[in-house]
Design a protein around this motif. Sequence first.
Motif, PDB file in Angstrom:
ATOM      1  N   THR A 101       0.936  -1.237   0.004  1.00 37.46           N
ATOM      2  CA  THR A 101       0.075  -0.044   0.048  1.00 37.46           C
ATOM      3  C   THR A 101       0.787   1.276  -0.188  1.00 37.46           C
ATOM      4  N   ASP A 102       0.586   2.166  -0.827  1.00 34.37           N
ATOM      5  CA  ASP A 102       1.288   3.341  -1.089  1.00 34.37           C
ATOM      6  C   ASP A 102       0.356   4.615  -0.492  1.00 34.37           C
ATOM      7  N   ALA A 103      -0.685   4.460   0.194  1.00 31.16           N
ATOM      8  CA  ALA A 103      -1.586   5.186   0.743  1.00 31.16           C
ATOM      9  C   ALA A 103      -1.213   6.009   1.932  1.00 31.16           C
ATOM     10  N   ARG A 104      -0.064   5.894   2.590  1.00 33.03           N
ATOM     11  CA  ARG A 104       0.442   6.598   3.613  1.00 33.03           C
ATOM     12  C   ARG A 104       0.714   8.103   3.122  1.00 33.03           C
ATOM     13  N   ALA A 105       1.369   8.160   2.134  1.00 29.12           N
ATOM     14  CA  ALA A 105       1.761   9.469   1.543  1.00 29.12           C
ATOM     15  C   ALA A 105       0.705  10.332   0.954  1.00 29.12           C
ATOM     16  N   ILE A 106      -0.551   9.823   0.701  1.00 29.12           N
ATOM     17  CA  ILE A 106      -1.810  10.070   0.002  1.00 29.12           C
ATOM     18  C   ILE A 106      -2.713  10.502   0.962  1.00 29.12           C
ATOM     19  N   GLU A 107      -3.269   9.483   1.579  1.00 25.92           N
ATOM     20  CA  GLU A 107      -4.346   9.278   2.477  1.00 25.92           C
ATOM     21  C   GLU A 107      -4.219   9.320   4.096  1.00 25.92           C
ATOM     22  N   GLY A 108      -3.102   9.266   4.290  1.00 22.73           N
ATOM     23  CA  GLY A 108      -2.444   9.218   5.674  1.00 22.73           C
ATOM     24  C   GLY A 108      -2.094   7.771   6.134  1.00 22.73           C
ATOM     25  N   LEU A 109      -1.596   7.807   7.377  1.00 21.75           N
ATOM     26  CA  LEU A 109      -1.426   6.399   8.226  1.00 21.75           C
ATOM     27  C   LEU A 109      -2.630   5.561   8.518  1.00 21.75           C
ATOM     28  N   ASP A 110      -3.728   6.236   8.992  1.00 20.62           N
ATOM     29  CA  ASP A 110      -4.764   5.425   9.334  1.00 20.62           C
ATOM     30  C   ASP A 110      -5.550   4.691   8.327  1.00 20.62           C
ATOM     31  N   ALA A 111      -5.647   5.575   7.186  1.00 16.20           N
ATOM     32  CA  ALA A 111      -6.127   5.061   5.945  1.00 16.20           C
ATOM     33  C   ALA A 111      -5.147   3.814   5.340  1.00 16.20           C
ATOM     34  N   ALA A 112      -3.782   3.852   5.387  1.00 19.79           N
ATOM     35  CA  ALA A 112      -3.025   3.064   4.923  1.00 19.79           C
ATOM     36  C   ALA A 112      -3.240   1.822   5.683  1.00 19.79           C
ATOM     37  N   ILE A 113      -3.462   1.842   7.044  1.00 25.39           N
ATOM     38  CA  ILE A 113      -3.586   0.595   8.041  1.00 25.39           C
ATOM     39  C   ILE A 113      -5.042  -0.058   7.609  1.00 25.39           C
ATOM     40  N   ASP A 114      -6.013   0.817   7.360  1.00 20.31           N
ATOM     41  CA  ASP A 114      -7.342   0.256   6.838  1.00 20.31           C
ATOM     42  C   ASP A 114      -7.351  -0.507   5.773  1.00 20.31           C
ATOM     43  N   ARG A 115      -6.587  -0.115   4.616  1.00 16.59           N
ATOM     44  CA  ARG A 115      -6.417  -0.735   3.537  1.00 16.59           C
ATOM     45  C   ARG A 115      -5.616  -1.936   3.780  1.00 16.59           C
ATOM     46  N   ALA A 116      -4.560  -2.055   4.533  1.00 17.10           N
ATOM     47  CA  ALA A 116      -3.718  -3.168   4.854  1.00 17.10           C
ATOM     48  C   ALA A 116      -4.600  -4.352   5.374  1.00 17.10           C
ATOM     49  N   ARG A 117      -5.591  -3.824   6.346  1.00 14.48           N
ATOM     50  CA  ARG A 117      -6.359  -4.709   6.836  1.00 14.48           C
ATOM     51  C   ARG A 117      -7.321  -5.396   5.826  1.00 14.48           C
ATOM     52  N   ALA A 118      -8.051  -4.690   4.862  1.00 15.10           N
ATOM     53  CA  ALA A 118      -8.485  -5.114   3.679  1.00 15.10           C
ATOM     54  C   ALA A 118      -7.989  -6.334   3.050  1.00 15.10           C
ATOM     55  N   TYR A 119      -6.608  -5.727   2.682  1.00 16.00           N
ATOM     56  CA  TYR A 119      -5.872  -6.486   1.792  1.00 16.00           C
ATOM     57  C   TYR A 119      -5.587  -7.925   2.425  1.00 16.00           C
ATOM     58  N   ALA A 120      -5.314  -7.902   3.782  1.00 14.54           N
ATOM     59  CA  ALA A 120      -5.241  -9.194   4.308  1.00 14.54           C
ATOM     60  C   ALA A 120      -6.232 -10.161   4.428  1.00 14.54           C
ATOM     61  N   ASP A 121      -7.476  -9.492   4.512  1.00 10.24           N
ATOM     62  CA  ASP A 121      -8.851 -10.256   4.456  1.00 10.24           C
ATOM     63  C   ASP A 121      -8.946 -10.871   3.060  1.00 10.24           C
ATOM     64  N   ALA A 122      -8.550 -10.233   1.937  1.00 10.25           N
ATOM     65  CA  ALA A 122      -8.683 -10.508   0.869  1.00 10.25           C
ATOM     66  C   ALA A 122      -7.656 -11.451   0.293  1.00 10.25           C
TER      67      ALA A 122
END
Length: 310
Positions: free
Chosen positions: A170-191
């Motif tokens: 996930t490259d979201a940290r620099a764009i959407e912030g750390l919390d959003a990057a963490i949320d993405r990572a959780r969703a990717y793990a679930d996938a």
Amino acid sequence: MPGPSVTGLFSSANSSSAKRRSLRAGLASGTLQRWPGAFSPLVAKLIAEIRFEGVYVSGAVLSADLGLPDIGLTTLTEVANRAGAIARATELPTLVDADTGFGEPMSAARTVATLEDAGLAGCHLEDQVNPKRCGHLDGKDVVPVADMLKRLHAAVSARRDDDFVICARTDARAIEGLDAAIDRARAYADAGADLIFTEALRDLGEFERFRAAVDIPLLANMTEFGKSDLLTVDQLQSVGYNAVIYPVTTLRIAMGAVERGLRDIVAQGTQSGLLDDMQHRSRLYELLRYADYNDLDSDLFNFTIEGARQ
């Protein structure tokens, strides 16, 4: 009588499946797995000899070695061929950068199948838009979470060897912030992602927050001149990371030395002042196992290395 063993001379002595099991075991071992980037099979051999735990193939490095910027210009065929040659050079598992999967979800599925065939132990797919750019540059963008989930579902469904590691970056940290990057990572793990690549985190505190929030193995990127502090193995181990890559380090070391050497030849009119900084011919032959080829075919290797400088 049987002739001399050719094990490991022309390809890895370990099977691709054994390497994949080794990668998974390393991630579960509780010891940080160190994977320097290799820009050639020869560099991979040195990584293995110095006893790192694995090898990494960077998309940015492969692009640069082709004289191209890291903006999604390389093809699946180029990446698979080069990464496969690197993977075959050692008994270590090799993880390769597969960018965004080289297209839409169906392309991501084909990418996984192709990289399995090439002998890789795993790959990572990122959530940037296609074409992508270097993860430590400004101006990048990420796809909606739903699009990345489609990419991951396709990749996971195409996997034939369950031990082949699919890593979601996930490259979201620099764009959407750390919390959003963490949320993405959780969703990717679930996938179905086996490993999460946390790109461009700022400091040890952010790595620690990510670790506390995500349950599956995590990969840190310690690239030079980027957005992340250069953390030590001990620091990353202390916050519970499972693996670290040094993606461009060997290329930067090599190109720095090449540029200095070429400028010295222009200035001095000879390379004689550079010899002490060069890998000696005898050391190169040792790394390439010339003597073992000699045992296989004495007609191939019928000379000796003499003297201090050759």
